[in-house]
Design a protein around this motif. Structure first.
Motif, PDB file in Angstrom:
ATOM      1  N   ASN A  60       0.794  -1.225   0.000  1.00 35.73           N
ATOM      2  CA  ASN A  60       0.000   0.000   0.000  1.00 35.73           C
ATOM      3  C   ASN A  60       0.835   1.287   0.000  1.00 35.73           C
ATOM      4  O   ASN A  60       0.288   2.362   0.175  1.00 35.73           O
ATOM      5  N   TYR A  71      -3.057   3.354  -7.680  1.00 40.43           N
ATOM      6  CA  TYR A  71      -2.711   2.248  -6.786  1.00 40.43           C
ATOM      7  C   TYR A  71      -3.418   1.005  -7.290  1.00 40.43           C
ATOM      8  O   TYR A  71      -4.630   0.924  -7.294  1.00 40.43           O
ATOM      9  N   ASN A 127       1.107   0.064 -11.195  1.00 39.42           N
ATOM     10  CA  ASN A 127       1.044   0.565  -9.831  1.00 39.42           C
ATOM     11  C   ASN A 127       1.963   1.781  -9.675  1.00 39.42           C
ATOM     12  O   ASN A 127       3.121   1.735 -10.052  1.00 39.42           O
TER      13      ASN A 127
END
Length: 183
Positions: A60, A71, A127
């Motif tokens: 995260n 994300y 990402n």
DNA sequence: TGAGTGATTGACT
DNA sequence: GTCAATCACTCAT
């Protein structure tokens, strides 16, 4: 017009609501893919349902960075989910994009988090991508000169096992591309 | 080093 | 309505 980083620095719930009706655009070798965002969910700091709840970790870490980044994570070993990081640095908040309405160059279903990621060809490789510039970015909802009127519905979030009672899921009323088995 | 967990989907009873 | 699939990561030996 591409949404700027200031946009993502607003309150996460506000960003989630305002993203409805905006356009997610990706320029890929296959061409420009565009879809209208019709469903989102807000994930806040200290939210038990959020990946950030247990503190910062490798997966995260993007959420702890600056707003306006993508994300992406893999869930159940099979499905990708796409989030947009909001709030300032070190505040782990994000908006999950659950569904879009195909507008251009999208020929797969997009009525679910994983299907949407697949339609755009988004994987873990994406990402941490900056979404305030191409090839992946979000266009404001008047990009095509159409200012639509639609009603935003807030409901509990879907598919999570914690804090499932909060009304942090937003979607456009009567839009058939919204995910979920039950209306 | 190994077991457990998960913001989902689609196939099957 | 129930359940398996299967990867990245954490947590516990």
């Amino acid at each position: 017009m591409i949404l700027t980083r200031e946009f993502y620095l607003q309150k996460t719930e506000e960003v989630a609501k305002k993203l409805l009706g905006c356009y997610l655009m990706m320029e890929s070798p296959d061409g420009k893919k565009i879809g209208k965002i019709v469903e989102t969910e807000a994930y806040l700091a200290l939210d038990p349902a959020s990946h950030s709840y247990k503190g910062k970790n490798k997966r995260n870490s993007v959420m702890y960075g600056e707003a306006g980044y993508l994300y992406v994570y893999l869930i159940y070993g099979v499905h990708y989910c796409i989030n947009i990081v909001t709030a300032k640095k070190d505040t782990a908040e994000a908006v999950l994009i659950r569904a879009v309405e195909p507008i251009e160059n999208i020929n797969e279903p997009t009525n679910g988090p994983s299907k949407l990621a697949k339609a755009y060809g988004i994987t873990l490789e994406d990402n941490g991508v900056d979404i305030t510039k191409k090839p992946l970015c979000i266009l404001s909802n008047d990009h095509f000169g159409i200012q639509e009127n639609f009603k935003i519905i807030a409901t509990p979030r879907i598919g999570i096992t914690k804090a499932a009672n909060l009304n942090l899921r937003y979607y456009i009323k009567n839009n058939k591309f919204v995910s979920g088995k039950k209306v």
